[in-house]
Design a protein around this motif. Sequence first.
Motif, PDB file in Angstrom:
ATOM      1  N   GLY A 178      25.705   5.989   7.397  1.00 18.14           N
ATOM      2  CA  GLY A 178      26.173   6.413   6.087  1.00 18.14           C
ATOM      3  C   GLY A 178      25.557   7.712   5.588  1.00 18.14           C
ATOM      4  N   GLY A 179      24.711   8.350   6.405  1.00 16.85           N
ATOM      5  CA  GLY A 179      24.150   9.650   6.037  1.00 16.85           C
ATOM      6  C   GLY A 179      22.792   9.607   5.373  1.00 16.85           C
ATOM      7  N   VAL A 180      22.178   8.433   5.320  1.00 14.43           N
ATOM      8  CA  VAL A 180      20.838   8.303   4.752  1.00 14.43           C
ATOM      9  C   VAL A 180      19.818   8.698   5.820  1.00 14.43           C
ATOM     10  N   VAL A 181      18.842   9.508   5.450  1.00 10.57           N
ATOM     11  CA  VAL A 181      17.768   9.891   6.362  1.00 10.57           C
ATOM     12  C   VAL A 181      16.651   8.861   6.232  1.00 10.57           C
ATOM     13  N   LEU A 182      16.258   8.279   7.348  1.00  8.18           N
ATOM     14  CA  LEU A 182      15.167   7.307   7.342  1.00  8.18           C
ATOM     15  C   LEU A 182      13.847   8.038   7.532  1.00  8.18           C
ATOM     16  N   THR A 183      12.845   7.626   6.773  1.00 11.57           N
ATOM     17  CA  THR A 183      11.551   8.302   6.832  1.00 11.57           C
ATOM     18  C   THR A 183      10.433   7.289   6.628  1.00 11.57           C
ATOM     19  N   ALA A 184       9.203   7.783   6.611  1.00  9.35           N
ATOM     20  CA  ALA A 184       8.017   6.961   6.389  1.00  9.35           C
ATOM     21  C   ALA A 184       7.193   7.602   5.280  1.00  9.35           C
ATOM     22  N   THR A 185       6.293   6.828   4.719  1.00  8.30           N
ATOM     23  CA  THR A 185       5.504   7.282   3.578  1.00  8.30           C
ATOM     24  C   THR A 185       4.762   8.576   3.877  1.00  8.30           C
ATOM     25  N   ASN A 186       4.033   8.613   4.995  1.00  8.04           N
ATOM     26  CA  ASN A 186       3.250   9.823   5.286  1.00  8.04           C
ATOM     27  C   ASN A 186       4.143  11.034   5.513  1.00  8.04           C
ATOM     28  N   THR A 187       5.335  10.822   6.085  1.00 12.68           N
ATOM     29  CA  THR A 187       6.249  11.932   6.366  1.00 12.68           C
ATOM     30  C   THR A 187       6.804  12.527   5.077  1.00 12.68           C
ATOM     31  N   ILE A 188       7.264  11.685   4.154  1.00  6.77           N
ATOM     32  CA  ILE A 188       7.838  12.214   2.910  1.00  6.77           C
ATOM     33  C   ILE A 188       6.765  12.842   2.038  1.00  6.77           C
ATOM     34  N   ILE A 189       5.567  12.289   2.039  1.00  8.77           N
ATOM     35  CA  ILE A 189       4.490  12.905   1.258  1.00  8.77           C
ATOM     36  C   ILE A 189       4.139  14.277   1.822  1.00  8.77           C
ATOM     37  N   ALA A 190       4.102  14.394   3.146  1.00  9.74           N
ATOM     38  CA  ALA A 190       3.826  15.699   3.767  1.00  9.74           C
ATOM     39  C   ALA A 190       4.938  16.703   3.452  1.00  9.74           C
ATOM     40  N   GLU A 191       6.187  16.231   3.475  1.00 10.53           N
ATOM     41  CA  GLU A 191       7.308  17.125   3.159  1.00 10.53           C
ATOM     42  C   GLU A 191       7.204  17.631   1.722  1.00 10.53           C
ATOM     43  N   LEU A 192       6.864  16.742   0.807  1.00  8.28           N
ATOM     44  CA  LEU A 192       6.728  17.141  -0.595  1.00  8.28           C
ATOM     45  C   LEU A 192       5.530  18.062  -0.805  1.00  8.28           C
TER      46      LEU A 192
ATOM     47  N   ARG B 286       0.835  -1.207   0.000  1.00  2.00           N
ATOM     48  CA  ARG B 286       0.000   0.000   0.000  1.00  2.00           C
ATOM     49  C   ARG B 286       0.872   1.261   0.000  1.00  2.00           C
ATOM     50  N   ASN B 287       1.926   1.269   0.809  1.00  2.00           N
ATOM     51  CA  ASN B 287       2.789   2.443   0.884  1.00  2.00           C
ATOM     52  C   ASN B 287       3.598   2.637  -0.391  1.00  2.00           C
ATOM     53  N   THR B 288       4.029   1.549  -0.997  1.00  2.00           N
ATOM     54  CA  THR B 288       4.769   1.642  -2.256  1.00  2.00           C
ATOM     55  C   THR B 288       3.892   2.263  -3.335  1.00  2.00           C
ATOM     56  N   LEU B 289       2.664   1.809  -3.410  1.00  2.00           N
ATOM     57  CA  LEU B 289       1.739   2.350  -4.410  1.00  2.00           C
ATOM     58  C   LEU B 289       1.380   3.805  -4.099  1.00  2.00           C
ATOM     59  N   ALA B 290       1.304   4.148  -2.823  1.00  2.00           N
ATOM     60  CA  ALA B 290       1.028   5.541  -2.442  1.00  2.00           C
ATOM     61  C   ALA B 290       2.177   6.450  -2.883  1.00  2.00           C
TER      62      ALA B 290
ATOM     63  N   ALA C 254      13.067   3.520  -1.910  1.00  2.00           N
ATOM     64  CA  ALA C 254      12.517   2.387  -1.166  1.00  2.00           C
ATOM     65  C   ALA C 254      12.988   1.144  -1.902  1.00  2.00           C
ATOM     66  N   GLY C 255      13.181   0.056  -1.160  1.00  2.00           N
ATOM     67  CA  GLY C 255      13.678  -1.145  -1.800  1.00  2.00           C
ATOM     68  C   GLY C 255      13.302  -2.405  -1.051  1.00  2.00           C
ATOM     69  N   VAL C 256      13.178  -3.466  -1.807  1.00  2.00           N
ATOM     70  CA  VAL C 256      12.848  -4.769  -1.233  1.00  2.00           C
ATOM     71  C   VAL C 256      13.865  -5.775  -1.770  1.00  2.00           C
ATOM     72  N   THR C 257      14.668  -6.251  -0.840  1.00  2.00           N
ATOM     73  CA  THR C 257      14.568  -6.072   0.602  1.00  2.00           C
ATOM     74  C   THR C 257      15.506  -4.958   1.079  1.00  2.00           C
ATOM     75  N   THR C 258      15.156  -4.391   2.232  1.00  2.00           N
ATOM     76  CA  THR C 258      15.977  -3.336   2.818  1.00  2.00           C
ATOM     77  C   THR C 258      17.415  -3.801   2.996  1.00  2.00           C
TER      78      THR C 258
ATOM     79  N   ASP D   9       8.781   2.184   5.478  1.00  2.00           N
ATOM     80  CA  ASP D   9       7.543   1.400   5.470  1.00  2.00           C
ATOM     81  C   ASP D   9       7.074   1.068   4.050  1.00  2.00           C
ATOM     82  N   ALA D  10       7.931   1.385   3.063  1.00  2.00           N
ATOM     83  CA  ALA D  10       7.723   0.911   1.694  1.00  2.00           C
ATOM     84  C   ALA D  10       8.886  -0.009   1.309  1.00  2.00           C
ATOM     85  N   SER D  11       9.556  -0.510   2.332  1.00  2.00           N
ATOM     86  CA  SER D  11      10.689  -1.425   2.213  1.00  2.00           C
ATOM     87  C   SER D  11      10.500  -2.485   3.291  1.00  2.00           C
ATOM     88  N   GLY D  12      11.350  -3.495   3.287  1.00  2.00           N
ATOM     89  CA  GLY D  12      11.229  -4.506   4.337  1.00  2.00           C
ATOM     90  C   GLY D  12      12.242  -5.614   4.152  1.00  2.00           C
TER      91      GLY D  12
END
Length: 196
Positions: free
Chosen positions: A157-171, A35-39, A110-114, A137-140
Amino acid sequence: MNHLFTPENSALLLIDHQVGTMKLIKNLPLEQVERNTLALAKAAKILDLPVIFTSSQEERIQGPLMPALREILPEAFDARVKRAGIVNAWNDTNFREAVEVAGRRNLIMAGVTTDVCLVFPSINAVQDGYQVQAVMDASGSPFDLSEEMSRRRMEKGGVVLTATNTIIAELAQDWSKPAGSQLIQLLFQDVLPAIQ
């Protein structure tokens, strides 16, 4: 460097969301990751973000990309980078070229598998000067331990971890704008119902 991810400076990279690899996810409910990947794909379409899909050995156990991705973004789906077996997508010349052609310095990944498909390219992209947010939450992963170790390694390594709702709100930046209105509707229809 502008740390805010906006529709003008960001691209979406979905790595190996294949029907076979998706079945390996055990740290989160599979339906939630789907669901999150499709969102994310729908949000990218609303915002006209460059989208790069990549897959590995579709003809083998990994299988094809999620069919619903073709329905949402048919052109990106048809242009997907099919890797012959290179584990780290960042090491695939065609994938790197697709990222460079997109011309965006902020990458939403996002990637499968994380623990195999996301950890390596996300860190390598940061090393090459990109800002990267990994949508967890679009990975696992198949195991909680490997997921946790990969998250630690990405953060280190400097990657920021986020969630689907957070990145959509930021955008979105502003729910009252036309795109923001579509995005908040997307969140309430596709992402947030999972927690109700």
